[in-house]
Each structure stands twice: as structure tokens, then as C-alpha cells.
Motif scaffolding. Sequence first.
Motif, PDB file in Angstrom:
ATOM      1  N   ARG A 136       0.606  -1.095   0.034  1.00 28.89           N
ATOM      2  CA  ARG A 136       0.449   0.305  -0.068  1.00 28.89           C
ATOM      3  C   ARG A 136       0.672   1.122  -0.459  1.00 28.89           C
ATOM      4  N   LEU A 137       0.642   2.068  -0.530  1.00 27.88           N
ATOM      5  CA  LEU A 137       1.110   3.496  -0.977  1.00 27.88           C
ATOM      6  C   LEU A 137       1.118   4.198   0.216  1.00 27.88           C
ATOM      7  N   ASN A 174       1.621  10.447  -4.377  1.00 26.99           N
ATOM      8  CA  ASN A 174       2.514  10.637  -4.593  1.00 26.99           C
ATOM      9  C   ASN A 174       2.570  12.356  -4.935  1.00 26.99           C
ATOM     10  N   ALA A 224      -1.951   9.648  -6.948  1.00 26.04           N
ATOM     11  CA  ALA A 224      -2.028   8.353  -7.060  1.00 26.04           C
ATOM     12  C   ALA A 224      -1.933   8.518  -5.155  1.00 26.04           C
ATOM     13  N   VAL A 225      -2.772   7.268  -4.772  1.00 23.82           N
ATOM     14  CA  VAL A 225      -2.980   6.933  -2.956  1.00 23.82           C
ATOM     15  C   VAL A 225      -3.733   5.562  -2.677  1.00 23.82           C
ATOM     16  N   TYR A 226      -2.989   4.878  -2.005  1.00 25.02           N
ATOM     17  CA  TYR A 226      -4.078   3.942  -1.367  1.00 25.02           C
ATOM     18  C   TYR A 226      -5.744   3.980  -0.952  1.00 25.02           C
ATOM     19  N   SER A 227      -6.339   3.612  -1.198  1.00 23.24           N
ATOM     20  CA  SER A 227      -7.479   3.536  -0.867  1.00 23.24           C
ATOM     21  C   SER A 227      -7.854   2.268  -0.109  1.00 23.24           C
ATOM     22  N   GLN A 232      -7.062  -0.678  -2.493  1.00 22.53           N
ATOM     23  CA  GLN A 232      -6.312  -1.067  -3.369  1.00 22.53           C
ATOM     24  C   GLN A 232      -5.544   0.023  -3.434  1.00 22.53           C
ATOM     25  N   ASN A 233      -4.458   0.602  -4.696  1.00 21.48           N
ATOM     26  CA  ASN A 233      -3.454   1.183  -4.656  1.00 21.48           C
ATOM     27  C   ASN A 233      -4.558   2.291  -5.994  1.00 21.48           C
ATOM     28  N   ALA A 241      -5.292   4.824  -8.840  1.00 16.25           N
ATOM     29  CA  ALA A 241      -4.892   6.428  -9.814  1.00 16.25           C
ATOM     30  C   ALA A 241      -5.042   6.442 -11.387  1.00 16.25           C
TER      31      ALA A 241
END
Length: 380
Positions: free
Chosen positions: A302-303, A307, A326-329, A334-335, A337
Motif C-alpha cells: 500500500r502506498l 505521490n 496516486a493513493v491507497y484507498s 487497492q492502490n 491512480a
Amino acid sequence: MDQSGDFGFGTQIRKSPFFDATVRWGAKGFSVYNHMYIPRDFGDPEQNFWNLVNDAILCDVAVERQVEITGPDAAKFVQTLTPRDLSKMAVGQCKYVLITNAEGGILNDPVLLRLAENHFWISLADSDVLFWAQGVAVHSGLDVTIREPDVSPLQLQGPKSGEVMRALFGDGIMDLRYYWLREVELNGIPLIVSRTGWSSELGYELYLQDETRGDELWETIMAAGRPFGLKPGHTSSIRRIEGGMLSYHADADINTNPFELGLDRLVNLDMEADFIGKAALRRIKEEGVRRRQVGLIIDGPRLKGPNTRFWAIEKNGAAIGKVTSAVYSPRLEQNIALAMVSTDFAHIGAEVEVIVPTGRTRARIVERPFYDPKKTLAAA
């Protein structure tokens, strides 16, 4: 953080009328947007996301500066700025529009508000459209006045925002329709209220028209919202990426055109009215675009946050585009973007590689938005 609110940037970075209130309510960090501070940190961004999607949050978005256009030719002038057909825009209506330059590049993606027959506000993303509009007006031959008024918005967003609005304004506010506005007062505080927001959730924006009453307005809303779980917050990168909402300078800029973003619905090349960029956009449409915005699911851990630079996208070792947001939800686990890729590879299901800070990882092109694609939550 110095509790005096002196962040050391000097007077050229303006503070909003809600600045002191946000510091009192726990704002830990700020960034700069339209030459103003905007709160970006009220603690855990995932908790801020859950506060938004489960209850409601109040966000200081005074950085959404208004460009006010008035005068006998105001409607004609506003139409010159945007490729979206405004001929049927009613008084009291809001519209999401693009502002384009002569090459068809996007200068801003604001919300346009029509307060009266010859009175408009352009509620800005992060770029200096006041200067652009004043420059365009100089040789336009049109009778308009263009200025920045004393207007500072707050965003009240989330599924319980309607109940907070009812507590503040009574039952009458509940018939305010999606993307419409109303002039109201709250304890004598002059406001414009609209059913809009940057969250893809049910939400409202409250445009304060007296900067001396910012602290009072913030505290009044927070007090009314306490029974509904209202929390102070900041615009959520997680939720806006889930909803496929653009962030100017990230997902779009002066070198991006509407067709690359799939925003054809905001361009009317057949209308009689002329607008800046019309010839260029007609040519771009005829020739076709070389790249398109897509959604991505990015594999791997996970991010840890959004970004902070564009990440290269490759296919078989060749560069084909870039990740813009981009980000983690935590909801989708999930990542996710938004990305811009070569048209040759912009098809659903395509497998690509993304160069993230920790190395190379696989990704898959998917439909966007990632959640509630028909915006049923926001328009409810």
C-alpha cells in the motif's frame, strides 16, 4: 508549530478568514494554493477520509478565489473564456467548466456561478485566472468589470452535511438542487450557498462575503454539526481520486486539452458563440489525441501517501506515460491512480509497469472513476 499562526512565509502568502480557527481545531500543516495557505493536515488522512464518507467534514477552501465578472457584456465575455455552452445557464445555476487558451490548453477547471443576469463568479482551481481574464478583456471591446471580490468559501461535505445545513438554515435549504446556489444569511453573515464540492459526496459550499466574520462562521457551523459527528478536515486526496476528480497542475495543466481527459462534454464546437481555443480544439478533435487519461490499479504494498512527483509508466521497457495522482484507498483496499498514457496503450485491461519510489511494479488500466461512477452520492 508556532501557535501564533506565524508560519514564516511573509505577507505575500495570504491567510484565509478561517486560518486561526483551523489552527485552533487542530490543523498541523499547510500548503500554498492560489497564493494562500490551505490546511492539508488534521492528523491521519485515512481518518479524514472516513470522517468524510461516513459523517461530514468542514474544510477551509478560501483558496478557491473568485473572479467576479459584471457589466452589460458579462455573459458574452464569460462565454469567450470557456468551450462549454453557457447559453442555457440560468441565474442561480452553477456549472463545471474549463478555461482554455488559444492552443486549446487548459488554464483552469473552475466552477462557474451565475448570481444574476450580468453577475458571475469563477471559483478557481490553482492558477491566476484573474490576470488572464483582465488581459482578455483589455482588447475585447466588451463592457465588463473584472475583480476579485471579498469572498471566501468553506466546504461542508459528507453524507450528513445536509442535516448540518438543516440545523443551520432550516428545512427550506433542503430543496437546493445539485449545482445550484442560493443567497442566504446566517446570524447576519452574508453568504452564497451552493450544492457543490470537491469530494464526490453530498456537499455544500458556503461562500463568505465578509472576511471579518470568518471565525464566527466556522465556530457556528462546527457547533451546529456536533450532533452529526462533524469534524474539521481537509480536502481528501483519497476520495477525489476515487471519484476521478482532477487536481490542476497534477492531472491537467496548460499543455493538457479536454479531449485527452475525456471531457468532450465540456466542449461545444458547434455553438455559434466564439471562444478562446475554438479553432485549436476543432483541429485537435479532427486529428485525434496522442494520449489519454486512464485509471490504474497499482500492485505492490500500500502506498504511504499521495505521490509527490510524476511516476513513469512503461510497457516492454519503453516509456508510455506518467502517473499523475496516486493513493491507497482503504475502502477499495487497492492502490489507485489517475494517469496519462499513449493512446496506443489506453485500453481497459492493459498491463503496464509503474516506476514507484521503491522500484518497479505492475499495474492495470481500469475504468475511472473508481467509486460511484454516476455520482449518485453527490447528486442525492
